[in-house]
Scaffold this active site. Structure first.
Site, PDB file in Angstrom:
ATOM      1  N   ASP A 184       0.869  -1.172   0.000  1.00  0.00           N
ATOM      2  CA  ASP A 184       0.000   0.000   0.000  1.00  0.00           C
ATOM      3  C   ASP A 184       0.916   1.235   0.000  1.00  0.00           C
ATOM      4  O   ASP A 184       2.130   1.130   0.168  1.00  0.00           O
ATOM      5  CB  ASP A 184      -0.972  -0.002   1.192  1.00  0.00           C
TER       6      ASP A 184
HETATM    7  C1  BGC Z   1      -5.037   3.251  -0.055  1.00  0.00           C
HETATM    8  C2  BGC Z   1      -5.174   2.204  -1.138  1.00  0.00           C
HETATM    9  C3  BGC Z   1      -5.045   2.862  -2.494  1.00  0.00           C
HETATM   10  C4  BGC Z   1      -3.712   3.547  -2.560  1.00  0.00           C
HETATM   11  C5  BGC Z   1      -3.427   4.177  -3.913  1.00  0.00           C
HETATM   12  C6  BGC Z   1      -3.803   4.102  -0.232  1.00  0.00           C
HETATM   13  O1  BGC Z   1      -3.812   5.201   0.610  1.00  0.00           O
HETATM   14  O2  BGC Z   1      -5.016   2.617   1.194  1.00  0.00           O
HETATM   15  O3  BGC Z   1      -6.384   1.523  -1.002  1.00  0.00           O
HETATM   16  O4  BGC Z   1      -5.211   1.926  -3.514  1.00  0.00           O
HETATM   17  O5  BGC Z   1      -3.674   4.551  -1.577  1.00  0.00           O
HETATM   18  O6  BGC Z   1      -4.183   5.290  -4.140  1.00  0.00           O
END
Ligand code: BGC
Length: 753
Positions: free
Chosen positions: A292
C-alpha cells in the site's frame, strides 16, 4: 539500429518464438517462457526497477522536470527503473509516460498503469457498500465491467480494487469501500467484482487487472480508527477475514495489495505468514503483491525496522513484490542483493510475477493498447455506462421504513417540500473515491425529482452539512452552528403535503482516514429534522451516507426512511424513481445499523457466549443501558410489497442438504426479494456463530404469486476453519433459517452425518 530497438527486437523474437500453443495450461507455460526470455536480458537494476511504482509526478503535457524528486523519477523512467505508475490518466498522459518507458529505456518494458477505479472512473456507480446492498451479483459484475471499460479507455490497465476487507465497525470510514460485515456475501461480491473488472479476456482493451486489497485484516482496526493496530485470533482470521481474499484468488485476481495495519504485532507489509505462507504458499497465488502507499517505509514508524534498508529487506522477504511510493526497493534492494542479504532469486520471483501480468494484459504485444483517443472519446460517459450506473443505483437503495404507505409518492396533485443540505448536492453523491469524476457532475435528488412535473416541488436547503468546499485530502468542516436557513425550510414544510429530507454525510465524510466516534446525523441536521417535524410529520427521510448511522430518533418518529448511500453519477434519477414507485426497492443492508456507538462491534453472526440470556438477574451478556438488538439487522430491507415465507423443508442426500421454502408476494405490486438462508452449527470443536449466511437468491414475484426456492448446502457451506487454518466438516445438528433478513424466525434443523 538504436540499442533499445535491437533489444526490443530480441524480446519480440523470444516472444514470437514461443507463441504456438493451445489450451490454458499451454498458454500459461507460453507466458512463463516469454517472461523468462525477458528476465534473462535484465540487469539487477532493471529487475528492481520493475518492482518500483511511482505516483504520477509531473504534468506530462508540460515541460520535462529539471530538478528535485520529479527530475529523478523522470530519469528513472528513462533508465527502465520504473515498473508501474499510478495516478497517470487520460490517453495523452498515459501515452506520454508509456512512450518514455518503451522507447527510451534500454529494454523498452511497458509500464502497468494503476488507478483507484473503485466504483467507476469518470462515471461513478454507487459506492461499494451501496452496490453490495443490491445483493445482485450480476449487476455488481456489470458495474465493475463498465468501470473497467471506461477506465481502460482512459489509458489505465490496473485497478486497485476490489477492497474485500470485512469490517464490523462503522466508525471505520472505509466500510464505504467494502461489501460490509459478512464473509459469505463479501466473498461472492469479491468474485463478481474481480470477474467484472478482468472480464473473460484480460488482454482486451476494455478490461483491467484487478487487485484484492488490503491483505489482510485492515477492516479490524482497533476502535475503528484508520491505520490502527489489529489483533485478532486465528478463528476470526481464517473464518471471517481471509475467505473473501481466497475467493478473489480463486477467481484469478491478478494482484493483491497488502495493508497499512499490523496484524498481531507484525506489519502486514512485512508479514511473511500472510504473504508467503498463506497467499503464495497454501493458496499458490501466482500474481504479484503491491504494497500500500508508503507501507514499506511505514514499518519504521510501526517500530518494526530501524531504517529503509531494513524495511526493503523484510518486505521483499515477506513477499511484497512492488513498492508503491516508499522508494525503498529502488534505493536499497541492489545493495541488499550485492551484500548477500537478499537472494537474487527472490527478486527474480517478484519480477516474473509482474512481467507475467504485463504479458497477460497484452502490453508487450502493444504497449499502447489502452491508448486509443477515439475509444476514449466514445466510451467515457457513454449512454451504456450511464444506463448501467442508473440500474445499479436503483438496485442499491434500501427501504428502511414505510409506515402509512407514505411511499411511493403520488405522482400528481401534491405539494412537496424538498429539504436538506444534500438535496441539491451534485458532488457528495460521487463518494470519496471519485478521483477522475468531474466535480459536481452527479444528478442531484432535486434534479431527479424535478423530472416529475405534475407535483409542485419547493426546495429549501435548511442547513448545509459542511462549511466550505470539501476534498479528498482535508478534514471536512461540519456546519455546527449556522441555522439561518432553518426558517425557510420550516415555511416550505408547513405549506406541503409531504416533506422529503435528504440528510446524512457529505461524500468526503467517509472513506480513507474518515473515522468517526459519532454516527449521528452530522452537525445540525438532527435539529433541522426535528424542527421540520414540528410543523409537518409526513416526512420521507432520504439518507446519503457511506456507513451505517445511528438514526434512532428518526426510526421512532419519521414514517418513511430510505437508505440511498452515495449512489454516484445517477443518484437523483435513482432516488426519484424509487420515491415515485417507478422502481420498487429491493436492497438489503450488508451491514448492521447500531443503536449506539457503544454497541460496536455489532454484527449478526456473533457467538452465543456462555450466558446468552435474557435472565431475570443481571448475570448475562448484555448492557444495562441499551438492548443487544441493533436498529436494523444485517440483511434487512423492505419493499412496496410484502412477502411471506412458508413450508420450510429440509432433506439430506448423502453429503448434500436440500432446503426448500415457499415465498409468496402478499402485497399489491410486483416486487423483488432477496431470499436468505442462514445456518447454525450447534456443537463444534471451535464454537460457531448463532447464524451464518450460507445462501441467497433474488426472486421477482407478481402480486399473490408463490415461488419455491431451493438451496443446496454442501460440505463447503457446512464446514469451517479450525485454529490451524485447516478446513473441517463435523457431523452433528444444524439449524437452518430462511427469510428476508438475518432476523428471521422461520427455522428447521437437520443432522449432518
Ligand atoms: C489506499 C489504497 C489505495 C492507494 C493508492 C492508499 O492510501 O489505502 O487503497 O489503492 O492509496 O491510491
Amino acid at each position: 539500429m538504436k540499442k533499445n530497438t535491437l533489444i526490443i527486437s530480441i524480446i519480440l523474437l523470444a516472444i514470437i518464438g514461443c507463441q504456438k500453443s493451445t489450451g490454458i495450461k499451454e498458454g500459461r507455460k507460453d507466458i512463463d517462457r516469454k517472461v523468462d526470455s525477458v528476465l534473462n536480458l535484465m540487469t539487477l537494476e532493471e529487475k528492481i526497477g520493475q518492482m518500483n511504482q511511482y505516483n504520477g509526478f509531473w504534468d506530462v503535457t508540460g515541460p520535462v522536470p529539471s530538478d528535485g524528486d520529479a527530475a529523478k523519477k523522470y530519469e528513472h523512467l528513462r533508465k527502465g527503473l520504473v515498473g508501474s505508475m499510478l495516478n497517470v490518466r487520460g490517453v495523452a498522459n498515459v501515452k506520454k509516460v508509456q512512450k518514455i518507458a518503451v522507447e527510451e529505456s534500454r529494454l523498452g518494458i511497458p509500464l502497468i498503469i494503476g488507478f483507484d477505479v473503485i466504483h467507476g472512473y469518470e462515471t461513478q456507480s454507487p459506492i461499494p457498500i451501496a452496490e453490495s446492498a443490491s445483493w445482485d451479483l450480476e449487476a455488481i459484475k456489470k458495474s465493475a465491467a463498465m468501470a473497467a471499460k471506461e477506465a481502460a479507455a482512459a489509458g489505465i490497465n490496473w485497478t486497485f480494487a476490489p477492497m474485500v476487507d470485512i469490517s464490523r465497525d462503522p466508525r471505520w470510514g472505509r466500510v464505504m469501500e467494502g461489501a460490509g460485515e459478512d464473509t459469505f456475501l463479501g466473498s461472492k461480491i469479491a468474485v463478481a467484482r474481480v470477474k467484472g473488472f478482468q472480464g473473460e479476456d484480460l488482454s482486451s482493451p476494455a478490461t483491467l487487472a484487478a487487485c484484492a486489497k488490503h491483505f489482510a485484516a485492515y477492516g479490524f482496526a482497533e476502535s475503528g480508527k484508520d491505520y490502527n493496530t489489529v489483533d485478532v485470533g486465528t478463528s476470526t482470521l481464517y473464518n471471517t477475514i481471509l475467505p473473501p481474499f481466497k475467493a478473489a484468488k480463486d477467481a484469478d485476481v491478478k494482484t493483491f495489495m497488502n495493508a497499512f495495519n499490523e496484524l498481531n504485532g507484525i506489519p502486514a507489509t512485512g508479514n511473511a505468514f500472510l504473504q508467503r505462507e498463506i497467499l503464495k504458499g497454501r493458496w499458490n497465488f501466482k500474481g504479484f503483491v503491491v504494497s500500500d502507499w508508503g507501507s514499506i517505509m511505514e514499518m519504521m514508524a510501526h517500530g518494526y525496522v530501524k531504517d529503509k534498508k531494513d524495511a526493503a529487506d523484510l518486505a521483499v522477504k515477506a513477499g511484497s513484490d512492488m513498492d508503491m511510493e516508499s522508494y525503498a526497493y529502488i534505493n536499497e534492494l541492489a545493495e541488499l542483493v550485492n551484500d548477500g542479504s537478499v537472494k537474487e532469486s527472490l527478486i527474480d520471483d517478484a519480477v516474473r510475477r509482474i512481467l507475467k501480468v504485463k504479458f497477460e494484459l497484452g502490453l508487450f504485444e502493444d504497449p499502447y493498447k489502452y491508448c486509443n483517443e477515439e475509444r476514449e472519446k466514445s466510451v467515457i460517459g457513454s449512454k451504456e455506462i450511464q444506463e448501467a450506473a442508473l440500474d445499479i443505483a436503483k438496485k442499491s437503495i434500501v427501504l428502511l421504513k414505510n409506515e402509512n404507505k407514505v411511499l411511493p409518492l403520488k405522482k400528481s396533485g401534491q405539494k412537496i417540500a424538498l429539504i436538506g443540505g444534500l438535496a441539491a448536492d451534485k458532488n457528495s453523491p460521487l463518494g470519496s473515491w471519485r478521483l477522475a469524476a468531474k466535480d459536481n457532475s452527479a444528478i442531484s435528488v432535486l434534479e431527479g425529482m424535478q423530472k416529475y412535473k405534475e407535483n409542485e416541488l419547493i426546495y429549501a436547503e435548511g442547513a448545509s452539512v459542511a462549511v466550505g468546499a470539501t476534498n479528498f485530502i482535508n478534514e471536512v468542516q461540519v456546519n455546527l452552528t449556522d441555522t439561518s436557513k432553518f426558517n425557510k425550510a420550516i415555511e416550505a414544510a408547513k405549506k406541503s403535503d409531504v416533506v422529503v429530507m435528504v440528510l446524512g454525510e457529505v461524500g468526503f465524510q467517509s472513506g480513507e482516514a474518515r473515522s468517526s466516534t459519532s454516527l449521528d446525523l452530522p452537525g445540525i441536521q438532527q435539529e433541522l429534522l426535528e424542527a421540520v417535524y414540528q410543523v409537518n410529520k409526513n416526512i420521507v427521510l432520504v439518507l446519503n451516507n457511506g456507513r451505517p448511522l445511528t438514526i434512532n430518533w428518526a426510526e421512532m418518529n419519521i414514517p418513511a426512511i430510505v437508505e440511498a448511500w452515495q449512489l454516484g453519477s445517477q443518484t437523483g434519477n435513482a432516488v426519484a424513481q424509487v420515491l415515485y414507485g417507478d422502481y420498487n426497492p429491493s436492497g438489503k443492508l450488508p451491514m448492521t445499523f447500531p443503536r449506539s456507538v457503544g454497541q460496536i462491534p455489532i454484527y449478526y453472526n456473533y457467538k452465543n457466549t456462555g450466558r446468552p440470556g435474557p435472565k431475570k438477574e443481571v448475570f448475562w451478556s448484555h448492557y444495562q443501558d441499551e438492548t443487544n438488538k441493533p436498529l436494523y439487522p444485517f440483511g434487512y430491507g423492505l419493499s412496496y410489497t410484502t412477502f411471506s415465507y412458508n413450508d420450510i423443508q429440509v432433506s439430506t442426500q448423502g453429503k448434500n442438504v436440500k432446503v426448500i421454502v415457499n415465498v409468496t408476494n402478499t402485497g399489491e405490486v410486483e416486487g423483488k426479494e432477496v431470499v436468505q438462508l442462514y445456518i447454525r452449527d450447534m456443537i463444534a470443536s471451535v464454537t460457531r456463530p448463532v447464524k451464518e449466511l450460507k445462501g441467497f437468491e433474488l426472486i421477482t414475484l407478481k402480486p399473490k404469486e408463490t415461488k419455491t426456492v431451493t438451496f443446496t448446502l454442501t460440505e463447503k457451506e457446512l464446514g469451517f476453519f479450525n485454529n490451524t487454518g485447516a478446513f473441517i466438516v463435523e457431523p452433528g445438528e444444524f439449524k437452518v433459517f430462511v427469510g428476508g433478513s438475518s432476523d428471521t424466525s422461520l427455522e428447521t434443523s437437520f443432522d449432518f452425518l
